[in-house]
Design a protein around this motif. Structure first.
Motif, short mmCIF file in Angstrom:
data_model
loop_
_atom_site.label_atom_id
_atom_site.label_comp_id
_atom_site.label_asym_id
_atom_site.label_seq_id
_atom_site.Cartn_x
_atom_site.Cartn_y
_atom_site.Cartn_z
N ASP A 242 0.79 -1.22 0.00
CA ASP A 242 0.00 0.00 0.00
C ASP A 242 0.83 1.28 0.00
OD1 ASP A 242 1.00 -0.49 2.50
OD2 ASP A 242 -0.75 0.31 3.56
N ILE A 243 2.11 1.21 -0.35
CA ILE A 243 2.93 2.41 -0.32
C ILE A 243 3.68 2.58 -1.63
CG2 ILE A 243 3.28 2.28 2.18
CD1 ILE A 243 6.12 1.28 1.56
N ASN A 244 4.24 3.77 -1.81
CA ASN A 244 5.09 4.04 -2.95
C ASN A 244 6.47 3.44 -2.67
OD1 ASN A 244 6.38 5.07 -5.16
ND2 ASN A 244 6.29 7.20 -4.50
N LYS A 245 6.90 2.53 -3.50
CA LYS A 245 8.12 1.77 -3.23
C LYS A 245 9.39 2.45 -3.70
CE LYS A 245 5.92 -2.76 -3.49
NZ LYS A 245 4.74 -2.34 -2.90
N SER A 246 9.30 3.45 -4.58
CA SER A 246 10.51 4.00 -5.19
C SER A 246 11.47 4.65 -4.20
CB SER A 246 10.14 4.98 -6.30
OG SER A 246 9.35 6.03 -5.81
N PRO A 247 11.02 5.41 -3.17
CA PRO A 247 12.02 5.95 -2.23
C PRO A 247 12.75 4.86 -1.46
CG PRO A 247 9.92 7.09 -1.96
CD PRO A 247 9.69 5.94 -2.87
N TYR A 248 12.05 3.78 -1.16
CA TYR A 248 12.69 2.71 -0.41
C TYR A 248 13.63 1.89 -1.28
CZ TYR A 248 9.42 4.04 3.15
OH TYR A 248 8.72 4.76 4.09
N LEU A 249 13.31 1.77 -2.57
CA LEU A 249 14.25 1.11 -3.49
C LEU A 249 15.53 1.92 -3.61
CD1 LEU A 249 11.86 -0.07 -6.33
CD2 LEU A 249 13.10 -1.50 -4.72
N ILE A 250 15.41 3.23 -3.66
CA ILE A 250 16.60 4.09 -3.70
C ILE A 250 17.42 3.91 -2.43
CG2 ILE A 250 17.35 6.51 -3.69
CD1 ILE A 250 14.97 7.08 -5.56
N CYS A 251 16.75 3.84 -1.29
CA CYS A 251 17.46 3.64 -0.03
C CYS A 251 18.20 2.31 0.00
CB CYS A 251 16.49 3.73 1.15
SG CYS A 251 15.84 5.38 1.42
N VAL A 252 17.57 1.24 -0.47
CA VAL A 252 18.22 -0.07 -0.50
C VAL A 252 19.46 -0.02 -1.40
CG1 VAL A 252 17.95 -2.46 -1.28
CG2 VAL A 252 16.19 -1.40 0.11
N LEU A 253 19.34 0.65 -2.55
CA LEU A 253 20.49 0.77 -3.43
C LEU A 253 21.61 1.59 -2.79
CD1 LEU A 253 18.73 1.32 -6.86
CD2 LEU A 253 19.92 -0.72 -6.06
N LEU A 254 21.26 2.66 -2.09
CA LEU A 254 22.28 3.47 -1.41
C LEU A 254 22.97 2.68 -0.30
CD1 LEU A 254 20.52 6.94 -1.15
CD2 LEU A 254 22.51 6.36 -2.52
N PHE A 255 22.20 1.97 0.52
CA PHE A 255 22.80 1.18 1.60
C PHE A 255 23.66 0.06 1.03
CE2 PHE A 255 18.93 2.57 4.12
CZ PHE A 255 19.63 3.59 4.75
N GLY A 256 23.19 -0.59 -0.01
CA GLY A 256 23.99 -1.63 -0.65
C GLY A 256 25.29 -1.10 -1.21
N THR A 257 25.24 0.10 -1.78
CA THR A 257 26.45 0.74 -2.30
C THR A 257 27.45 1.03 -1.19
OG1 THR A 257 25.16 1.74 -4.08
CG2 THR A 257 27.31 2.70 -3.61
N VAL A 258 26.96 1.53 -0.07
CA VAL A 258 27.85 1.82 1.06
C VAL A 258 28.49 0.54 1.59
CG1 VAL A 258 27.87 2.55 3.48
CG2 VAL A 258 26.74 3.94 1.78
N PHE A 259 27.71 -0.50 1.80
CA PHE A 259 28.26 -1.74 2.34
C PHE A 259 29.25 -2.38 1.37
CE2 PHE A 259 24.17 -1.90 4.89
CZ PHE A 259 24.79 -1.43 6.03
N LEU A 260 28.98 -2.31 0.07
CA LEU A 260 29.89 -2.86 -0.92
C LEU A 260 31.15 -2.00 -1.06
CD1 LEU A 260 30.13 -5.19 -2.93
CD2 LEU A 260 29.16 -3.68 -4.65
N TYR A 261 30.99 -0.69 -1.00
CA TYR A 261 32.13 0.22 -1.10
C TYR A 261 33.13 -0.04 0.02
CZ TYR A 261 34.75 4.60 -0.78
OH TYR A 261 35.74 5.52 -0.70
N TYR A 262 32.65 -0.25 1.24
CA TYR A 262 33.54 -0.47 2.37
C TYR A 262 34.24 -1.82 2.33
CZ TYR A 262 32.44 3.77 4.96
OH TYR A 262 32.33 5.06 5.36
#
Length: 106
Positions: free
Chosen positions: A53-73
């Motif tokens: 029941d929610i707009n998923k696009s902001p949360y998809l962006i957040c998952v991509l950002l968190f994944g990028t940080v964890f992979l970068y480190y």
């Protein structure tokens, strides 16, 4: 003169994995509690994506950002104070997404 001056300063040896470098500087518990807000935000984003029941696009962006940080480190050393504003910005994106969702229910 060869020791770091404080928390998250450049380690005097070349370590090309930020998790290991941070564990040497502050201990395993320090690394866990440093990344705890990111892990909780990643969990919250994934749970919000699973809701229908929610707009998923902001949360998809957040998952991509968190994944990028964890992979970068995994592949890069910690550069100390220069990473903190970027990490704060990523948490700010997550907070904006959750606050926007609470104020604009569909």
């Amino acid at each position: 003169e060869y020791f770091p001056r404080g928390y998250l300063q450049d380690f005097p040896r070349e370590i090309h994995m930020a998790y290991l470098q941070m564990a040497l500087e502050s201990g395993v518990l320090g690394v866990f509690f440093f990344f705890l807000p990111f892990l909780l935000a990643l969990r919250g984003s994934i749970l919000n994506i699973s809701r229908n029941d929610i707009n998923k696009s902001p949360y998809l962006i957040c998952v991509l950002l968190f994944g990028t940080v964890f992979l970068y480190y995994v592949f890069q050393p910690n550069v100390g104070r220069h990473d903190i504003p970027l990490l704060g910005l990523i948490l700010g994106v997550y907070m904006h997404a959750t606050l926007y969702e609470k104020n604009h229910k569909f």
